[in-house]
Scaffold this motif. Structure first.
Motif, PDB file in Angstrom:
ATOM      1  N   TYR A 163       6.285   2.371  -1.050  1.00 25.60           N
ATOM      2  CA  TYR A 163       6.812   1.820   0.189  1.00 25.60           C
ATOM      3  C   TYR A 163       7.126   0.335   0.003  1.00 25.60           C
ATOM      4  O   TYR A 163       6.630  -0.329  -0.915  1.00 25.60           O
ATOM      5  CB  TYR A 163       5.799   1.982   1.331  1.00 25.60           C
ATOM      6  N   TYR A 164       8.000  -0.151   0.855  1.00 31.86           N
ATOM      7  CA  TYR A 164       8.226  -1.585   0.995  1.00 31.86           C
ATOM      8  C   TYR A 164       7.362  -2.077   2.157  1.00 31.86           C
ATOM      9  O   TYR A 164       6.843  -1.274   2.935  1.00 31.86           O
ATOM     10  CB  TYR A 164       9.696  -1.877   1.284  1.00 31.86           C
ATOM     11  N   THR A 165       7.244  -3.382   2.274  1.00 33.98           N
ATOM     12  CA  THR A 165       6.601  -3.953   3.452  1.00 33.98           C
ATOM     13  C   THR A 165       7.582  -4.905   4.113  1.00 33.98           C
ATOM     14  O   THR A 165       8.408  -5.546   3.441  1.00 33.98           O
ATOM     15  CB  THR A 165       5.304  -4.718   3.115  1.00 33.98           C
ATOM     16  N   LEU A 216       9.894  -7.951   2.345  1.00 34.11           N
ATOM     17  CA  LEU A 216      11.351  -8.091   2.431  1.00 34.11           C
ATOM     18  C   LEU A 216      11.740  -9.464   2.978  1.00 34.11           C
ATOM     19  O   LEU A 216      12.646 -10.122   2.457  1.00 34.11           O
ATOM     20  CB  LEU A 216      11.932  -6.985   3.316  1.00 34.11           C
ATOM     21  N   SER A 226      17.327   1.401  -2.185  1.00 32.70           N
ATOM     22  CA  SER A 226      17.126  -0.037  -1.978  1.00 32.70           C
ATOM     23  C   SER A 226      18.408  -0.730  -1.528  1.00 32.70           C
ATOM     24  O   SER A 226      18.350  -1.725  -0.794  1.00 32.70           O
ATOM     25  CB  SER A 226      16.598  -0.682  -3.264  1.00 32.70           C
ATOM     26  N   GLN A 272       9.853  -1.917 -11.570  1.00 30.50           N
ATOM     27  CA  GLN A 272       9.583  -2.857 -10.490  1.00 30.50           C
ATOM     28  C   GLN A 272      10.264  -4.192 -10.784  1.00 30.50           C
ATOM     29  O   GLN A 272       9.980  -4.834 -11.793  1.00 30.50           O
ATOM     30  CB  GLN A 272       8.074  -3.070 -10.349  1.00 30.50           C
ATOM     31  N   ARG A 308      11.442  -7.577  -5.841  1.00 34.51           N
ATOM     32  CA  ARG A 308      10.437  -6.535  -5.616  1.00 34.51           C
ATOM     33  C   ARG A 308      11.032  -5.170  -5.277  1.00 34.51           C
ATOM     34  O   ARG A 308      10.341  -4.295  -4.753  1.00 34.51           O
ATOM     35  CB  ARG A 308       9.439  -6.939  -4.517  1.00 34.51           C
ATOM     36  N   SER A 309      12.308  -4.973  -5.546  1.00 33.61           N
ATOM     37  CA  SER A 309      12.866  -3.625  -5.423  1.00 33.61           C
ATOM     38  C   SER A 309      12.262  -2.742  -6.498  1.00 33.61           C
ATOM     39  O   SER A 309      11.809  -3.222  -7.537  1.00 33.61           O
ATOM     40  CB  SER A 309      14.395  -3.656  -5.596  1.00 33.61           C
ATOM     41  N   ASP A 358       3.808  -4.616  -3.514  1.00 33.77           N
ATOM     42  CA  ASP A 358       3.202  -4.452  -2.192  1.00 33.77           C
ATOM     43  C   ASP A 358       2.572  -3.079  -2.020  1.00 33.77           C
ATOM     44  O   ASP A 358       1.702  -2.890  -1.182  1.00 33.77           O
ATOM     45  CB  ASP A 358       4.260  -4.672  -1.097  1.00 33.77           C
ATOM     46  N   TYR A 359       3.033  -2.097  -2.805  1.00 35.45           N
ATOM     47  CA  TYR A 359       2.532  -0.724  -2.673  1.00 35.45           C
ATOM     48  C   TYR A 359       1.359  -0.452  -3.610  1.00 35.45           C
ATOM     49  O   TYR A 359       1.085   0.703  -3.962  1.00 35.45           O
ATOM     50  CB  TYR A 359       3.655   0.277  -2.955  1.00 35.45           C
ATOM     51  N   SER A 367       4.201  -1.279   6.666  1.00 33.58           N
ATOM     52  CA  SER A 367       4.889  -0.686   5.525  1.00 33.58           C
ATOM     53  C   SER A 367       6.104   0.120   5.963  1.00 33.58           C
ATOM     54  O   SER A 367       6.197   0.580   7.102  1.00 33.58           O
ATOM     55  CB  SER A 367       3.928   0.210   4.737  1.00 33.58           C
TER      56      SER A 367
END
Length: 524
Positions: A385-387, A391, A432, A289, A294-295, A227-228, A425
């Motif tokens: 970043y996560y989104t 998540l 995590s 990754q 997706r962590s 996602d980043y 984001s």
């Protein structure tokens, strides 16, 4: 001025041209549209003008301090009364090279809208483009002493200015596609403390995993599906700049790194510093990754150990992850190497914001400039970043609000922000484990059904959260940029707003080197 450019004579009939006004420049475009104009790129040029103005203030302040320090040292050495130091004159001129100038629009705007510019070299490989530059200079009443048309290969022009006494204070690369063919020359042609402005429009290569082999041979790094991806694109380009500069014992210092529409735009300073170049490994990182949940985990390639006056450089121990993801048991993909240090200078961004805030009449895109720079000023200096959508997609659950998740992170004692590169984001220094515990708490309150036993969601939710998350509103969960209702993220400004088609050369025969440079022809 290039002697070949001097041979190009300009005579024109205004009735054969369309007039386009941008900023303080009016550009003549042939009705046949021999060279195209992309209005979406005005944001790029507005941001560039603000960035160069802000950098120049810092540049002059540093030169002034250096001049005063040198004067004081001379006075002290000669035992002269310090009163004679009161009239140290500031250095108030700088030079600019626009290596791929096309119509000259950017150079003309720089000349008209940026104070203290000594001169600008507007270079292009195409005789047609140099003709357009000369025509537009004449129409804008600018002399060729202020904006100097140059007909030549961009790399050759920059290599001819590698001597520290000949370097440009600002080098601007805005090609069509990738800037990589020009980076080696650019990092040598910019003066100490000077500004290098770089655009890359090949996000299909930089921000996806569809062309990993192309990204690696161009930028020396491997992208991953994440996602980043747009921040990864910025960091891959920065790493490419760093690697090129280091060959000449030069370092880069990012001032502001922007993910905009279909391209990235970076503003970095360049210094000659063998001591700082030794730290490059500690500023370079890899990312692991997870292919399931997706962590991600990042790890620098090098470490620095300081013991008194002794500084040692060495590799880190690794890998930082196990063979399988500890959250869902999936395999990891490895991305990088990428620039792992800060991608923005908060002092620079704050100063740029102050300038843009009081300059609405100067920039048509001022609301968006304010919005993007405000979000950048709030970004945490951590990689990636996560989104929220990412998540919730993993857990197949409905989505909490972004503010409530940010509050939960803040209530656990960690920091969090959004990223300008992606709406929704979550940029945080929380590990995590904490993020998944917060999401487990959310799912407990909002149960999900019909989850496959072998899915990442099942494996994550089978573990109990280590704490009870507090989703109550935290006072810092709503950033200032959200409160003032600015245009904070990219939007579709018009129909068909992406990059335009590449300009085609008219010459029947060209050399291989000319073809390579022509492929990177810029859009103004």
């Amino acid at each position: 001025m290039d002697t070949n450019a001097e041979d190009i004579q300009v005579q024109f009939d205004e009735s054969l041209y369309n007039k386009i006004v941008e900023g303080q420049a009016t550009i003549l475009f042939p009705i046949s549209n021999e060279v195209f104009y992309n209005p979406v790129q005005q944001f790029n040029r507005d941001m560039s003008i603000a960035a160069i103005r802000t950098w120049s203030e810092m540049f002059f302040e540093e030169k002034q301090k250096m001049a005063e320090k040198k004067k004081n040292n001379q006075i002290h050495a000669r035992d002269i009364d310090s009163q004679s130091n009161s009239n140290v004159e500031p250095i108030k001129e700088f030079t600019v090279l626009e290596a791929l100038s096309a119509t000259g629009l950017r150079s003309i705007r720089y000349a008209k809208e940026i104070p203290d510019v000594k001169y600008i070299v507007a270079n292009d490989l195409e005789p047609d483009a140099v003709t357009a530059i000369k025509r537009n200079l004449k129409f804008n009443n600018l002399g060729e002493d202020k904006v100097r048309p140059s007909l030549g290969d961009a790399c050759s022009v920059m290599y001819d200015h590698r001597d520290p006494l000949k370097r440009y204070d600002v080098v601007d690369l805005d090609p069509y596609g990738s800037a990589t063919p020009f980076i080696d020359g650019a990092v040598q042609a910019v003066s100490d403390g000077g500004l290098l402005c770089v655009t890359c429009t090949d996000l299909a290569v930089l921000a996806s995993n569809s062309y990993t082999e192309t990204c690696f041979y161009k930028y020396g790094g491997m992208p991953v599906k994440a996602d980043y991806s747009h921040e990864m694109a910025l960091r891959l380009v920065l790493n490419s700049l760093q690697s090129a500069a280091a060959r000449y014992k030069r370092q880069i210092v990012p001032l502001m790194s922007c993910s905009i529409d279909f391209y990235v735009r970076l503003f970095v300073r360049v210094y000659t510093s063998p001591a700082e170049v030794k730290k490059n490994a500690s500023k370079t990182a890899m990312v692991y990754q997870c292919s399931g949940c997706r962590s991600f985990q990042t790890q620098p390639l090098g470490k620095i150990t300081v013991d008194g006056n002794s500084t040692k450089y060495g590799p880190v121990a690794g890998p930082i992850v196990n063979g399988l993801c500890k959250h869902c048991g999936s395999l990891h993909h490895v991305g990088g190497p990428f620039w792992g240090a800060n991608i923005h200078d908060k002092n620079f961004v704050t100063r740029l914001l102050s300038h843009v805030k009081v300059s609405a009449e100067n920039y048509k895109t001022q609301p968006r400039m304010m919005g993007m720079a405000s979000v950048i000023s709030e970004e945490l200096d951590v990689p990636f970043y996560y989104t929220l959508s990412g998540l919730t997609r993993v857990l197949h659950c409905n989505s909490p609000s972004l503010v409530s998740v940010c509050s939960a992170i803040l209530n656990e004692g960690y920091r969090v922000s959004v990223s300008h590169a992606c709406q929704g984001s979550l940029k945080t220094d929380a590990p995590s484990d904490v993020l998944w515990d917060i999401m487990r708490n959310w799912v407990e309150r909002n149960p999900v059904k019909n989850i496959s036993e072998d899915s990442p969601a099942s494996k994550i939710l089978s573990q109990k959260a280590s704490f009870v998350a507090n989703f109550n509103l935290h006072p810092d969960a709503t950033p200032e940029s959200r409160k003032i209702k600015l245009v904070r993220f990219q939007h579709n400004p018009t129909k068909h707003w992406g990059p335009k088609a590449r300009h085609q050369r008219k010459q029947a025969e060209t050399s291989d080197s000319d073809r390579n440079v022509a492929k990177s022809k810029k859009e103004p």
